[in-house]
Design an enzyme around this catalytic site. Structure first.
Site, short mmCIF file in Angstrom:
data_model
loop_
_atom_site.label_atom_id
_atom_site.label_comp_id
_atom_site.label_asym_id
_atom_site.label_seq_id
_atom_site.Cartn_x
_atom_site.Cartn_y
_atom_site.Cartn_z
CG ASP A 46 -0.24 -0.09 2.54
OD1 ASP A 46 1.00 -0.08 2.54
OD2 ASP A 46 -0.93 -0.17 3.57
NE ARG A 225 -4.23 0.67 3.18
CZ ARG A 225 -4.49 -0.56 2.71
NH1 ARG A 225 -4.37 -1.61 3.50
NH2 ARG A 225 -4.85 -0.74 1.46
CE1 TYR A 234 3.14 -4.66 7.35
CE2 TYR A 234 2.88 -2.27 7.45
CZ TYR A 234 2.92 -3.44 6.72
OH TYR A 234 2.75 -3.40 5.35
N PRO A 303 8.32 -5.75 4.47
CG PRO A 303 6.13 -6.08 5.26
CD PRO A 303 7.50 -6.73 5.23
#
Length: 586
Positions: A46, A225, A234, A303
């Site tokens: 993302d 988001r 995370y 990530p």
């Protein structure tokens, strides 16, 4: 059944789609084969770094990308033992490093934008089983189709594809890589992290900011988001955790511990997973300069730095224009050797960065969370330009010439790095704009001429002499101009002046015809290639010459590649140097 094409792209992730967009725009015949039965619905990636937004801008798609995305403006750091508190904050993108933002957007949406613009059907449900190169590469000519891909289509039938080139964009378990006999070299750590996209109910004050929390209970990173409500967590899991058995309840319980005094409930979980951190590179990135690996097919990493989708997309961006240039007869096959040279080193740099970041992220048992947070925030701030994608530097090659450049003429324009934009005013209509808008991804090289203040007789004389050269038979613009095509069809000249725009107009300053060529559907004179570093009515002064480190009386020529990377910096009278460079590059 056999299908012939120029390029096969295996996989429809960000790398394959970006390469496909280049090929589509430049008229190359290609096929994209995707084993999934349809487009990606929910992407795991993302983070869209500044450089990737610049790439979308070069395709004219930045507005489409950023309008629905979450803009990352600030990053905050929390830490504590018994309770957590905010200890630091910083701008996520420091002023001046890019004219584009860092944004968050689901990969499925990003892919959708590329697919729509590409205007090329993707062949879904086609699983490639084998790839081979048919005969001795030394004897090939560029019209041969020596690459064979064997696939099973959606109906279960075997299909054969023959192509001149093939791109393996098929992920970490790449069939193409395995068919070439290449290995992934690296390791996996015992650190396990969980990730979940959630709709949280909480009074934590920074839930809509990019946030690092380091507490005695563990570490957590918050990534807001798009849409205003969903958030990604995370979460560092305890040592010894098996990623394969992590449940949603485990992630939720750990998050509540880390949030300490702040209550949190999970109204809805959109997606979750757990993984072990690993860093691996493919043993080779290409074979015989006919088959090329991109993205996760040749590099995998954690990530945490938000680089994966970006690095993959930029792999496709790098190889796409090069394949098109070779297939259009604008460059020799030697150009393709620069893919591995450039992207291999870029991937290695990311692996090294990721290892360092992972070491800092994984808290040691008994370590003071406040000290740990301070070390992490220091590293984060120091690395902002890297994580924005703006430190990539390509080495010397047939298309990058630092050794033959006079770097002192443009101190802030580094050969091998992407061209840094600055605000200028377009001469024909007084519009303030970023100079990057003059560098669209259309396959052309740019000869950017910073001629200074041409009310000065020396500057004016120097520009007239350059104009004479660029329109002569010895000019690279003339030498590589396509037959029966326009003057600027292969190498586009762009003029950036300094000084007072109105004074230039009042004095009828001479703008050479090199920079106002006749082109386009109606054979009109193009007035859009001349800019001036001056005040605008509504946007102030861009100070482009100062920001780029160019003296307004000495000037400079900056050669920019089709992918906006700087190929060469030289003085306005270096005609022989320009001929030599383009003679090798093209």
């Amino acid at each position: 059944m056999e299908t012939q094409t120029d390029v096969i792209i295996v996989g429809s992730g960000s790398a394959g789609l970006c390469a496909g967009l280049w090929l589509s725009r430049l008229g190359i015949d290609f096929r994209i084969l995707e084993k999934r039965t349809g487009p990606l619905n929910t992407g795991q990636a993302d983070g869209v770094q500044c450089r990737t937004v610049e790439v979308f801008e070069s395709f004219g798609l930045d507005g489409e990308l950023t309008k629905d995305a979450y803009w990352v403006n600030e990053t905050v750091f929390w830490s504590g033992e018994d309770s957590i508190q905010r200890v630091r904050r910083t701008a996520d993108t420091p002023p001046g490093i890019s004219w584009q933002p860092h944004v968050i957007l689901n990969q499925a949406r990003l892919n959708e934008i590329l697919i729509k613009e590409m205007k090329q059907p993707i062949e879904y449900g086609v699983a490639v089983k084998d790839v081979r190169i048919d005969y001795d590469v030394e004897s090939w000519d560029q019209n041969a189709r020596p690459v064979t891909a064997t696939a099973i289509d959606a109906s279960g039938k075997e299909v054969i594809y023959k192509a001149k080139y093939l791109l393996g964009c098929d992920g970490a378990h790449s069939t193409v890589r395995k068919a070439l006999g290449y290995d992934m070299i690296g390791d996996t750590s015992d650190a396990v992290w969980g990730v979940m996209d959630i709709f949280p109910r909480t009074d934590f004050p920074d839930i809509r900011k990019k946030t690092s929390i380091r507490s005695a209970a563990g570490n957590l990173i918050i990534i807001p988001r798009e849409g205003g409500r969903m958030v990604r967590f995370y979460i560092e899991m305890p040592k010894g955790t098996d990623a394969q058995v992590v449940k949603l309840e485990d992630l939720q319980a750990k998050a509540k511990q880390i949030f300490s005094q702040f209550p949190i409930e999970f109204a809805h979980t959109h997606w979750y997973s757990a993984y072990s951190i690993g860093q691996r590179l493919a043993s080779n990135f290409s074979k015989a300069d006919r088959v090329f690996l991109t993205g996760d097919a040749c590099h995998t990493h954690s990530p945490k730095a938000g680089q994966g989708m970006n690095l993959s997309l930029q792999d496709g961006y790098n190889i796409g224009w090069k394949l098109a240039a070779v297939l259009r007869g604008e460059a020799g096959a030697a150009l393709l050797k620069t893919y591995t040279q450039e992207r291999g080193q870029t991937a290695k740099d990311l692996i090294d960065f990721d290892r360092e970041l992972t070491t800092i992220l994984v808290a040691n048992e008994g370590q003071d969370p406040n000290k740990s947070s301070s070390e992490y925030s220091d590293h984060f701030i120091k690395s902002l330009k890297y994580t924005a994608g703006l430190t990539t530097t390509y080495p010397d090659s047939v298309i990058t010439n630092a050794k033959g450049s006079t770097q002192a003429l443009a101190l802030n324009v580094t050969v091998g790095m992407r061209f840094p934009s600055a605000q200028v005013v377009r001469y024909c209509d007084a519009r303030a704009m970023q100079l990057s808008r003059a560098l669209p991804s259309d396959g052309r090289w740019r000869l950017m001429v910073f001629a200074g203040d041409i009310t000065n007789s020396i500057c004016a004389s120097r520009l007239r002499a350059l104009d004479h050269f660029l329109r002569s038979p010895g000019s690279p613009i003339i030498a590589f101009m396509k037959e029966f095509d326009y003057f600027d069809s292969t190498i586009e000249p762009i003029l950036v002046l300094s000084g007072d725009r109105v004074a230039l107009e009042d004095q009828n300053a001479h703008i050479p015809k090199t920079f106002t060529p006749i082109n386009g559907e109606h054979d009109m004179r193009d007035l859009s290639k001349v800019y001036i570093d001056d005040h605008s009515y509504n946007n102030g002064h861009g100070y482009a010459y100062d920001n780029l480190g160019i003296d307004q009386y000495q000037g400079a020529i900056v050669v920019v590649r089709p992918d906006q990377y700087v190929a060469m910096v030289t003085h306005l009278g270096d005609y022989a140097g320009l001929r030599r460079f383009f003679g090798g590059a093209m």
